[in-house]
Design an enzyme around this catalytic site. Structure first.
Site, PDB file in Angstrom:
ATOM      1  N   ARG A  67       0.797  -1.231   0.000  1.00  8.48           N
ATOM      2  CA  ARG A  67       0.000   0.000   0.000  1.00  8.48           C
ATOM      3  C   ARG A  67       0.833   1.287   0.000  1.00  8.48           C
ATOM      4  O   ARG A  67       0.413   2.290  -0.544  1.00  8.48           O
ATOM      5  CB  ARG A  67      -0.956  -0.005   1.197  1.00  8.48           C
ATOM      6  N   LYS A 173       3.310 -18.753   5.815  1.00 12.64           N
ATOM      7  CA  LYS A 173       2.588 -19.189   6.991  1.00 12.64           C
ATOM      8  C   LYS A 173       1.982 -17.974   7.701  1.00 12.64           C
ATOM      9  O   LYS A 173       2.483 -16.870   7.475  1.00 12.64           O
ATOM     10  CB  LYS A 173       3.510 -19.953   7.927  1.00 12.64           C
ATOM     11  N   HIS A 203       9.673 -22.589   6.287  1.00 11.71           N
ATOM     12  CA  HIS A 203      11.107 -22.371   6.065  1.00 11.71           C
ATOM     13  C   HIS A 203      11.979 -23.395   6.790  1.00 11.71           C
ATOM     14  O   HIS A 203      13.126 -23.590   6.423  1.00 11.71           O
ATOM     15  CB  HIS A 203      11.505 -20.924   6.388  1.00 11.71           C
ATOM     16  N   LYS A 207      15.872 -25.494   5.706  1.00 14.20           N
ATOM     17  CA  LYS A 207      17.132 -25.378   6.449  1.00 14.20           C
ATOM     18  C   LYS A 207      18.040 -26.545   6.058  1.00 14.20           C
ATOM     19  O   LYS A 207      17.591 -27.684   5.975  1.00 14.20           O
ATOM     20  CB  LYS A 207      16.870 -25.417   7.966  1.00 14.20           C
ATOM     21  N   GLU A 241      13.842 -20.207  21.906  1.00 12.63           N
ATOM     22  CA  GLU A 241      14.283 -18.888  21.448  1.00 12.63           C
ATOM     23  C   GLU A 241      14.468 -18.005  22.670  1.00 12.63           C
ATOM     24  O   GLU A 241      13.653 -18.062  23.600  1.00 12.63           O
ATOM     25  CB  GLU A 241      13.226 -18.260  20.554  1.00 12.63           C
ATOM     26  N   ASP A 260       2.275 -21.311  16.203  1.00  9.04           N
ATOM     27  CA  ASP A 260       3.369 -20.589  15.556  1.00  9.04           C
ATOM     28  C   ASP A 260       4.542 -21.507  15.199  1.00  9.04           C
ATOM     29  O   ASP A 260       5.225 -21.287  14.205  1.00  9.04           O
ATOM     30  CB  ASP A 260       3.846 -19.476  16.511  1.00  9.04           C
ATOM     31  N   HIS A 265       6.342 -25.904  11.720  1.00 12.51           N
ATOM     32  CA  HIS A 265       7.773 -26.239  11.632  1.00 12.51           C
ATOM     33  C   HIS A 265       8.125 -27.562  12.324  1.00 12.51           C
ATOM     34  O   HIS A 265       8.763 -28.424  11.746  1.00 12.51           O
ATOM     35  CB  HIS A 265       8.626 -25.142  12.262  1.00 12.51           C
ATOM     36  N   LYS A 365       9.333 -19.090  23.761  1.00 14.18           N
ATOM     37  CA  LYS A 365      10.003 -17.788  23.668  1.00 14.18           C
ATOM     38  C   LYS A 365      10.618 -17.501  25.035  1.00 14.18           C
ATOM     39  O   LYS A 365      10.128 -17.990  26.064  1.00 14.18           O
ATOM     40  CB  LYS A 365       8.982 -16.691  23.365  1.00 14.18           C
TER      41      LYS A 365
HETATM   42  C1  BG6 Z   1       8.552 -18.165  12.575  1.00 14.36           C
HETATM   43  C2  BG6 Z   1       7.750 -17.820  13.804  1.00 14.36           C
HETATM   44  O1  BG6 Z   1       7.802 -18.931  11.694  1.00 14.36           O
HETATM   45  O2  BG6 Z   1       9.702 -18.887  12.978  1.00 14.36           O
HETATM   46  C3  BG6 Z   1       8.585 -16.999  14.764  1.00 14.36           C
HETATM   47  O3  BG6 Z   1       6.600 -17.088  13.431  1.00 14.36           O
HETATM   48  C4  BG6 Z   1       9.863 -17.716  15.086  1.00 14.36           C
HETATM   49  O4  BG6 Z   1       7.851 -16.713  15.952  1.00 14.36           O
HETATM   50  C5  BG6 Z   1      10.569 -18.169  13.817  1.00 14.36           C
HETATM   51  O5  BG6 Z   1      10.684 -16.814  15.816  1.00 14.36           O
HETATM   52  C6  BG6 Z   1      11.734 -19.064  14.149  1.00 14.36           C
HETATM   53  O6  BG6 Z   1      12.477 -19.308  12.992  1.00 14.36           O
HETATM   54  P1  BG6 Z   1      14.029 -19.600  13.059  1.00 14.36           P
HETATM   55  O7  BG6 Z   1      14.400 -19.909  11.655  1.00 14.36           O
HETATM   56  O8  BG6 Z   1      14.683 -18.370  13.602  1.00 14.36           O
HETATM   57  O9  BG6 Z   1      14.183 -20.745  13.990  1.00 14.36           O
END
Ligand code: BG6
Length: 517
Positions: A67, A173, A203, A207, A241, A260, A265, A365
């Site tokens: 936008r 996602k 993603h 990896k 994390e 999430d 993942h 987290k």
């Molecule tokens: C994302 C999540 O898909 O993956 C995030 O939405 C998360 O919350 C992230 O921090 C983690 O990805 P990576 O590659 O840093 O482990």
């Protein structure tokens, strides 16, 4: 001498299923949400890097759309700042940037307005001629998820899903918010794109270390005979994390850790660890095996949810010596949010290979550090001939653990018992280590580089298929339902710790303990 003056590297043929230095065919990418975070942090740096490595040719164009009103020049400048800032372990080269910038265009637009799609079509026609993109177009939906269905339907109404070359779409996602919304989204997408044109990105599958699980398991013969219920006691998958929600409070409050990280993942990681070997290494065979595995995961009954899953939410606490606020004090988060910033689940896979072996998965987290790994814990030998000396006296050891380190120090280590030097049969665990960095001494492509190339080449092996997404929603849905109707006493762990006590208790009930990674 600039990289542009150097000859392109020797490469293997294009359509190579084993993904040797693949090069991208002529095409244009249309990124919806181009001024957003993902585009600035991941997509543009990855595309630049591919261009730098000459894996993308000059017959290529990026059309960013969002936008924010901007000219092509302003967009290029904004992306230049982002790429130089977010490029991961790679140099930023001004000369390469100048050439790359010539492939960037911008079309301001509102996804709700028909004119925006017409503007994109005009720009696509232009670049097809000026950059000889052969009419091939990859759309990338990196907008707010609530726009996905609308945008796809609009692409159909404006006939952008058909053209001179191929058309594909990458969908970021989260794919749906629950099972029902994911199924509905699939239906909408299929009104416009065939399943073979849809690339749902996860993603983690891109990896290097996750891809390496397949090479490790199926390229070697010594591990596979042990990879089953007879030898494996249990499996732990951890994605910790240290960061909090980083300005994503509003999104995260609705999502939570189970949605999430685990639904997408980590369930894909579990599928990669536990799937059967495919008969051929190609997209459909690999995805069939992943899908089969996910379908074999036991779907919990509501009454089992409290026994096999634990939600957590961080309160204030110290990370690296710094006092940090709790989740409820983060910006855009409600003071009584019931969101899980930590989730731990015990899954059981009801098939011959894995029956009775718990797969423990946790993600959180504000844990003490950033680490993602998989620990395959093997059974103890039938006779405990040796005991490990500890400060509190001798104890029996569970000697063999194979740890696959996904990040940050990518590698694999195998723990086994060894006799300590000296008299007496004192034993202690030691480990044999493989480290990506020191073994290969070269940079690994980022997940987005790999996945973008794959979508442009037309290889969906590392993308999730409709049935895989449904199956992974299916296994978390009962947990989401029970949690949504339970009032938890949050916060239940302090920032900078390894999660709630209830998570340790979940493992203790089966005689296990979480490893400290
Ligand atoms: C994302 C999540 O898909 O993956 C995030 O939405 C998360 O919350 C992230 O921090 C983690 O990805 P990576 O590659 O840093 O482990």
């Amino acid at each position: 001498m600039s990289v542009l003056d150097q000859a392109p590297p020797e490469i293997n043929p294009l359509q190579d299923p084993l993904r040797f230095a693949r090069r991208v065919p002529p095409c244009a990418i249309v990124i919806f949400g181009a001024s957003g975070d993902l585009s600035r942090r991941k997509l543009l740096p990855s595309l630049y890097r591919l261009f730098y490595e000459r894996r993308i040719s000059q017959n290529f164009a990026v059309i960013g759309s969002s936008r924010t009103p901007m000219s092509d020049e302003q967009f290029r400048e904004k992306m230049r700042e982002s790429v130089s800032k977010f490029l991961e372990d790679a140099p930023f080269d001004e000369d390469v940037w100048k050439s790359f910038a010539q492939t960037l265009f911008y079309v301001p637009g509102d996804m709700n307005k028909p004119e925006s799609y017409e503007d994109i079509r005009k720009k696509l026609d232009e670049v097809e001629k000026s950059h000889q993109t052969a009419g091939n177009v990859l759309f990338y939906l990196s907008t707010q998820p609530s726009y996905y269905a609308e945008a796809v339907l609009a692409l159909g109404e404006h006939h952008l899903n058909k053209g001179n070359g191929w058309r594909r779409i990458i969908i970021e996602k989260p794919f749906g918010h629950d099972l029902a919304s994911a199924q509905k989204l699939n239906e909408e997408i299929h009104k416009v794109f065939a399943e073979s044109e849809v690339y749902r990105i996860d993603h983690y599958l891109g990896k290097e270390t996750v891809q390496n699980i397949l090479a490790f398991r199926f390229g070697n013969s010594m591990f596979e005979p042990l990879w089953n219920r007879r030898y494996v006691d249990h499996v732990q998958i951890t994605a910790a994390e240290s960061i909090g929600v980083e300005g994503r409070g509003a999104y995260y409050q609705e999502a939570g850790a189970l949605r999430d990280m685990i639904q997408n993942h980590l369930s894909q990681v579990m599928a990669t660890v536990a799937m059967e070997p495919p008969s051929v290494f190609d997209a459909e065979n690999v995805r069939d095996e992943r899908a089969k595995l996910l379908r074999a995961v036991r779907v919990m009954k509501p009454e089992d949810v409290p026994k096999y899953s634990v939600p957590g939410q961080y309160g204030p606490g110290y990370v690296a010596g710094q006092l940090l606020p709790g989740f409820r004090e983060e910006p855009s988060v409600s003071p009584d949010a019931q969101t899980d910033t930590y989730a731990a689940v015990t899954f059981f896979i009801d098939n011959w290979r894995w029956a009775g072996v718990p797969f423990y998965i946790r993600s959180g987290k504000r844990m003490p550090k950033r680490v993602t790994d998989i620990a395959i814990q093997f059974k103890a030998p039938p006779l405990g001939l040796f005991q490990q000396e500890t400060k509190t006296g001798p104890r029996e050891v569970r000697p063999n653990i194979l740890v696959v380190r996904i990040q940050p120090e990518e590698g694999i280590s195998l723990r086994f018992l060894s006799k300590s030097p000296g008299s007496g049969m004192r034993v202690r665990p030691v480990s044999m280590d493989f480290n990506y960095g020191s073994s290969f001494g070269e940079r690994s492509p980022t997940a987005y580089e790999t996945l973008l190339v794959d979508a442009m080449v037309g290889d969906p092996t590392l993308y999730t298929r409709q049935d895989m997404v449904n199956a992974s929603w299916q296994i978390v849905q009962p947990i989401l339902d029970v949690w949504a109707n339970t009032k938890f006493d949050f916060p239940n762990y302090a920032a900078g710790t390894w999660g709630p006590k209830a998570s340790d208790e979940m493992l203790a009930r089966q005689g296990h303990v979480w490893r400290i990674p």
